[in-house]
Scaffold this motif. Structure first.
Motif, PDB file in Angstrom:
ATOM      1  N   THR A   8       9.599   0.813   2.636  1.00 59.30           N
ATOM      2  CA  THR A   8      10.432  -0.149   3.352  1.00 59.30           C
ATOM      3  C   THR A   8      11.162  -1.049   2.356  1.00 59.30           C
ATOM      4  OG1 THR A   8       9.048  -0.182   5.316  1.00 59.30           O
ATOM      5  CG2 THR A   8      10.288  -2.174   4.855  1.00 59.30           C
ATOM      6  N   CYS A  26       3.862  -1.626   6.860  1.00 64.84           N
ATOM      7  CA  CYS A  26       2.563  -0.989   6.624  1.00 64.84           C
ATOM      8  C   CYS A  26       1.505  -1.981   6.163  1.00 64.84           C
ATOM      9  CB  CYS A  26       2.695   0.138   5.607  1.00 64.84           C
ATOM     10  SG  CYS A  26       2.912  -0.449   3.912  1.00 64.84           S
ATOM     11  N   CYS A  86       5.182   2.445   1.855  1.00 67.15           N
ATOM     12  CA  CYS A  86       5.965   3.096   2.918  1.00 67.15           C
ATOM     13  C   CYS A  86       7.450   3.105   2.623  1.00 67.15           C
ATOM     14  CB  CYS A  86       5.697   2.440   4.264  1.00 67.15           C
ATOM     15  SG  CYS A  86       6.402   0.788   4.424  1.00 67.15           S
ATOM     16  N   CYS A 137       8.673  -1.420  -0.516  1.00 71.07           N
ATOM     17  CA  CYS A 137       7.227  -1.321  -0.440  1.00 71.07           C
ATOM     18  C   CYS A 137       6.761  -0.089  -1.217  1.00 71.07           C
ATOM     19  CB  CYS A 137       6.788  -1.239   1.014  1.00 71.07           C
ATOM     20  SG  CYS A 137       5.032  -0.919   1.204  1.00 71.07           S
ATOM     21  N   CYS A 145       4.156  -6.128   3.075  1.00 67.50           N
ATOM     22  CA  CYS A 145       5.102  -5.307   3.834  1.00 67.50           C
ATOM     23  C   CYS A 145       4.902  -5.540   5.334  1.00 67.50           C
ATOM     24  CB  CYS A 145       4.887  -3.838   3.497  1.00 67.50           C
ATOM     25  SG  CYS A 145       5.905  -2.728   4.455  1.00 67.50           S
TER      26      CYS A 145
HETATM   27 ZN   LIG Z   1       5.094  -0.815   3.547  1.00 66.49          ZN
END
Ligand SMILES: [Zn+2]
Length: 1105
Positions: free
Chosen positions: A448, A467, A446, A443, A464
């Motif tokens: 991820t 987030c 964030c 992401c 995501c």
């Molecule tokens: Zn994210």
């Protein structure tokens, strides 16, 4: 048991301890002594752990110094005797004379040439953390001195990171985290202010496509991914080769670290400048991300070998997880734009109630006392649609205390249950998909990693799940290497596996991956030599030298110490190892460092030579002093340039130089209420550990000591450097064969198990949730990033969480751990686990989804912290109150009609039992004279063990095995494995005509009753009668009888479930070890602890108040 005085929830600190064996004030809690049970025998064995097969006291148990003349000892050692042994060791032309004595600073007596002075000792180097932090609570955190309430407060105000002083302080103690975590409790996504805090001003980083071919390689061999495999159907034109060729991977520490995205375009990137954020920082908030690959038209010309041969015995990933049909990802955006997470998941989850009707039962524990299942308790299955659940992370790797997440903190508060995660992130896996790709899709916001629980808005965009940012799908990701089809991003292995490993490209490195470096530090004082441990350790190292994880870069080195420090030059070309003694322990210098840490391949013969000689070198020593601290400093200096693993073997209280300790345990106060010595007496070991951590060095401590050695202080060296602690009380080569066997088995595992170097781990969770306390061995280097100089497959971690923002618009939340490490082959890898759980809005649902084992595990971690920050009795009260509060909440808020009895939801039917087991666990028990070091070690285990082993330690499984049958047996690979039912832990379940196996995780105990049938004795144990059972029998013979085959099959099967080798103790009725066996009878009353039924009555009284 109905004494008054047990606190209601949050009540006054009177309490359970009154019932637990003392009758008076706090100060005399344990005075009633250790007599536990009519069946229990000697106290000695109780206090000695599993080594109680000792025939009796032996010299080793006596403080060595008392039997020696310390002065003459030193002199002798410095004299001819030692030198003569050294002479064998010197290279030609070397003369090593030991200087007089080390009490005065002495110039190192190295006569083989000038030796440069080294830098000041590590202790003089500014510590990595600001404060000396001598005491865990006060100095680390503001407000930590507040008297903690007796129950835990799981409720966290939804703002302000300083609100949880209690927890924050606790985390800084026995948990491996330290003060740096103070202000960083809001790890979760979504807090805008936090997002800013992660922002670094940075320049645009260049395109960072590494020159690695993109290869999905389930089980790929190490090194550069194979590129010569037959390319699959190439639907698309080759790409990027010229592109990446321009971009040299850079090890520049200011750029290109992990935090950057792994691929794509020239957009501004966050610049990270230290390891602290190498795993990815938090939120980049880089706004204008086009994420468009410059090349249009789907040029995915990579070679995807189709399932190449396995990597290290790893079978190729099963195709089940990757079946394209398993998930329907609607392709149209409309289906996805309405809800934060995939609407298809949502709706589906409504139908997919996986709860068995049994799970909805309400149970009156006073009527149904035996709720223990006869088969091992399985973790609850989250109430998710099966399509999602089958992609979910294995609970052995990652589980949550609540498999249904309350949507608000208020709801969580009502449940009075702790919310947290328990992780076993580096567990050995039979099957692990490994992806080599220049594009690690994460992401943009964030960081991820893309995972099975993201939503695809369409082929080109994914949302995501942490987030909710919408990200572009990189061009490369459009191609599915498994199906070789273009346009299936949602079928990529990254989106089909909740556990996956990435080969990390160069931007995930601060420097070239370090070589595997192993350094051994041996105590060779008189006390150490007396135990004989060096024989075993050196032999074990010899046996396993070629099995040490590594490659041609592997380095190794050794130091021994007593009152001085002995280095060993293993320089290639020497005819034999060369010993160099440094007697100035005040300011240790390293003679010829380049020859002390050598390439294992190049100097293997010298290493073997040394290992064969070492055990004999000190046999006549009379040196009793132990300069552990200076030896550790020396090891640290040697390791600093590379990082690696230090293995320390220590047999006594260090008493010389920095880090010297004084005896603090007073045996007659072992059972005192005030366990004041649970905290370190010096911050030396912690500071040194932090220095080590900063240089990617972890220290593992093997303590083999018959005397008090202040593990509370020594253990810090491992706790904060992400090492491990091993403890062998009263180790002795002759007198304690059981410990010898245990050390041997554990050493084998230790030396040969997988290891990750220079690792960091970050745990992310869906926006709205917040991680605030970490448990385990590590250092929290920045915000939420755990610094793990070493990571091993036997380490567990736990975190506590709170609900920061309401999750009312969310049906699913996810948690993701990412472990970035350097493998022993020198690859940078990222292991990612993602767990997905449903969000619920009612209290009943929260209760129904409770995972009682995970809850118990997390509570134990919290209780260890409480022991240190407050007191043992506080921690015990808090444990009891956790049960009372929860069941009170259930009774008053969920149950509509108030029935008599102790009503619990099915999911929590074992909660009181497990908490009682915790109270009787070595860490928290009272009323016995458990040695302080043993208690501390048990606490270390709480913090560092994966949940499944911790639970076995706390509440072992008991089986009757003298009459095993094939009924209900498992059949695995043509082996028939009997499955006897698990019995309650009560002497009521024992009988003298039987044989009972207790599986306590790292140890098994087989108690044979006096009247056990001859059949079992002769056909399984291999003895003619009861009296012929040897006193110290630690395994069963393999006899040619069906009974023996069944028993062996069952025990072997149990052992196969875990990576270490549990020792089996055969216990006769009169064996001293029997006390250990009986101590685990959790349900029985002892003089110092309630029986299970009494405990239930007590809980009921409080609940019904
Ligand atoms: Zn994210």
């Amino acid at each position: 048991m109905s004494q008054p005085g047990v606190p209601a929830s949050g009540g006054a600190p009177t309490g359970l301890q009154v019932q637990n064996g003392s009758t008076s004030a706090l100060g005399s809690l344990y005075t009633n002594g250790p007599v536990q049970n009519a069946l229990m025998s000697s106290q000695v064995s109780v206090s000695q752990g599993y080594n109680s097969q000792l025939p009796g006291p032996y010299p080793h148990l006596i403080p060595a110094k008392s039997s020696l003349n310390p002065v003459s000892g030193q002199d002798n050692y410095g004299g001819s005797q030692t030198v003569s042994t050294l002479n064998n060791y010197q290279g030609p032309g070397q003369t090593l004379n030991r200087p007089p004595m080390a009490s005065n600073p002495v110039i190192p007596s190295l006569h083989s040439g000038p030796v440069p002075r080294m830098s000041p000792p590590a202790s003089q180097i500014p510590a990595a953390i600001p404060a000396a932090t001598p005491m865990p609570s006060g100095s680390l955190l503001p407000g930590a001195n507040l008297p903690p309430p007796l129950n835990w407060q799981y409720n966290y105000p939804s703002t302000g990171s300083q609100t949880n002083c209690l927890h924050a302080s606790s985390q800084s103690t026995v948990s491996g985290n330290t003060n740096l975590t103070t202000n960083h409790q809001h790890v979760s996504s979504g807090d805008p202010s936090l997002q800013n805090s992660y922002l670094k001003s940075g320049s645009a980083s260049p395109l960072v496509n590494p020159p690695l071919p993109t290869t999905f390689q389930p089980g790929t061999p190490l090194g550069p991914p194979p590129v010569k495999g037959p390319p699959p159907v190439r639907a698309l034109t080759p790409q990027k080769s010229s592109h990446t060729a321009v971009l040299q991977p850079s090890f520049n520490s200011a750029l290109n670290q992990e935090g950057g995205t792994s691929n794509t375009s020239n957009e501004p990137m966050v610049v990270h400048n230290s390891y602290d954020e190498i795993e990815g920082g938090g939120f980049l908030a880089t706004p204008q991300l086009t994420n468009k690959n410059p090349k249009v038209g789907g040029s995915v010309g990579y070679s995807y070998p189709s399932l190449p041969p396995g990597y290290q015995n790893t079978p190729p990933p099963s195709t089940t997880g990757m079946l394209p049909s398993s998930l329907n990802y609607p392709s149209g955006p409309p289906a996805f734009t309405q809800t934060p997470l995939g609407a298809n998941h949502l709706t589906a989850s409504m139908h997919g109630l996986s709860l068995h009707p049994e799970g909805l039962r309400v149970i009156n524990l006073l009527q149904e006392r035996n709720m223990l299942p006869t088969t091992p308790l399985q973790p609850p299955v989250p109430n998710l649609h099966e399509d999602i659940q089958k992609l979910n992370c294995n609970p052995e790797l990652f589980r949550c205390t609540l498999t249904s997440i309350p949507q608000t903190q208020a709801l969580l508060n009502k449940a009075k249950l702790p919310l947290g995660l328990l992780l076993h992130p580096f567990k050995d896996l039979v099957q692990l998909p490994v992806v080599t790709s220049s594009t690690i899709v994460r992401c943009r916001s964030c960081r991820t990693y893309i995972n099975p629980f993201v939503s695809f808005l369409d082929q080109r965009r994914w949302k995501c799940n942490l987030c909710y940012r919408i990200n572009d799908v990189p061009e490369e990701f459009m191609y599915n290497p498994l199906t070789r089809v273009y346009g299936e991003p949602h079928r990529r292995p990254e989106v089909q596996n909740a556990t996956i490993e990435f080969m990390a490209p160069s931007e995930y490195m601060l420097r070239p991956p370090q070589p595997p470096v192993y350094f051994f530090v041996f105590d060779v004082s008189h006390n150490a030599v007396e135990t004989g441990y060096l024989n075993l350790v050196c032999q074990s190292l010899l046996d396993n030298l070629d099995l040490l994880p590594g490659n041609t870069r592997t380095k190794i080195g050794f130091v021994t110490f007593d009152s001085t420090i002995h280095f060993y030059s293993l320089q290639e070309g020497l005819s034999q190892p060369q010993m160099l003694i440094v007697s100035d322990i005040e300011d240790v210098f390293i003679p010829m460092p380049e020859n002390l840490l050598v390439n294992l391949n190049e100097s293997k013969e010298l290493v073997q030579d040394l290992l064969k000689t070492l055990p004999q070198m000190f046999t006549k020593t009379l040196e009793t002093q132990s300069a552990l601290g200076p030896a550790l400093q020396a090891a640290f200096k040697l390791m600093s340039p590379t990082g690696g693993r230090i293995s320390v073997f220590q047999t006594q209280l260090p008493n010389l130089g920095v880090g010297a300790l004084k005896p603090r345990e007073e045996p007659n106060q072992r059972s005192s209420a005030k366990e004041i010595h649970l905290t370190p007496s010096t911050d030396f070991y912690k500071k040194l550990a932090l220095d080590c951590s900063g240089q990617q060095v972890a220290v593992d401590l093997f303590l083999l000591s018959g005397q008090y050695s202040d593990l509370a202080s020594l253990g810090c060296i491992s706790r904060y450097s992400a090492g491990s602690v091993y403890y062998y009380p009263s180790y002795h080569q002759q007198h304690n064969p059981v410990q010898v066997q245990k050390l041997q088995k554990e050493l084998h595992r230790y030396l040969t198990r997988k290891i990750g170097f220079e690792a960091v781990m970050r745990i992310r969770c869906t926006k709205g949730l917040s991680i605030h306390t970490f448990h385990g061995n590590f250092f929290v280097r920045s915000t939420d990033l755990l610094s793990l100089p070493n990571v091993n497959p036997d380490a567990g971690y736990a975190v506590q969480m709170s609900v920061e923002e309401n999750l009312t618009d969310t049906q699913l939340v996810s948690f993701q751990s990412a472990l970035l490490y350097t493998s022993s082959k020198g690859e940078r890898r990222i292991r990612v686990h993602t767990l997905c759980l449903p969000v619920v809005s009612t209290l009943n649902e929260v209760f129904l989804g409770a995972d009682v084992q995970a809850i118990s595990g997390l509570l134990a971690n919290m209780a260890v912290d409480r022991c240190v920050t407050a007191s043992l009795s506080d921690a015990r009260d808090a444990l009891v109150n956790a049960v009372i509060d929860t069941l009170s909440a259930y009774r008053s808020l969920v149950l509509s009609n108030q029935q008599p009895g102790l009503m619990v939801p099915f999911s929590l039917r074992l909660f009181p039992l497990f908490v009682l087991a915790l109270l009787k666990q070595k860490s928290f028990q009272t009323g016995t004279n458990a040695r302080l070091d043993e208690r501390i070690f048990a606490m270390c285990q709480v913090k560092n063990q994966p949940l499944v082993y911790f639970m076995l330690t706390t509440h072992p499984n008991l089986y009757r095995i003298d009459s095993l049958s094939d009924e209900g047996a498992l059949n695995i690979n043509d082996r028939t494995i009997p499955q006897p039912p698990i019995l309650q832990l009560s002497v009521e379940k024992l009988s003298r005509d039987g044989a009972f196996l207790m599986d306590a995780g790292s140890v098994m105990m087989l108690w044979i009753g006096k009247n056990c049938g001859h059949n079992f004795l002769s056909h399984v144990v291999g003895v003619q009668n009861y009296a012929s059972i040897p006193q110290t029998m630690t395994d069963l013979p393999e006899l040619d009888t069906p009974e023996s085959a069944r028993t062996i099959a069952f025990i072997s099967w149990l052992r196969e479930q875990r990576p270490f080798f549990p020792i089996l103790y055969i216990i006769r009725d009169e064996s001293p070890v029997k006390a250990n066996f009986l101590q685990n009878m959790v349900e029985d009353r002892t003089e110092s602890a309630l029986s299970y039924y009494e405990f239930l009555l007590h809980i009921q009284q409080q609940v019904n108040k």
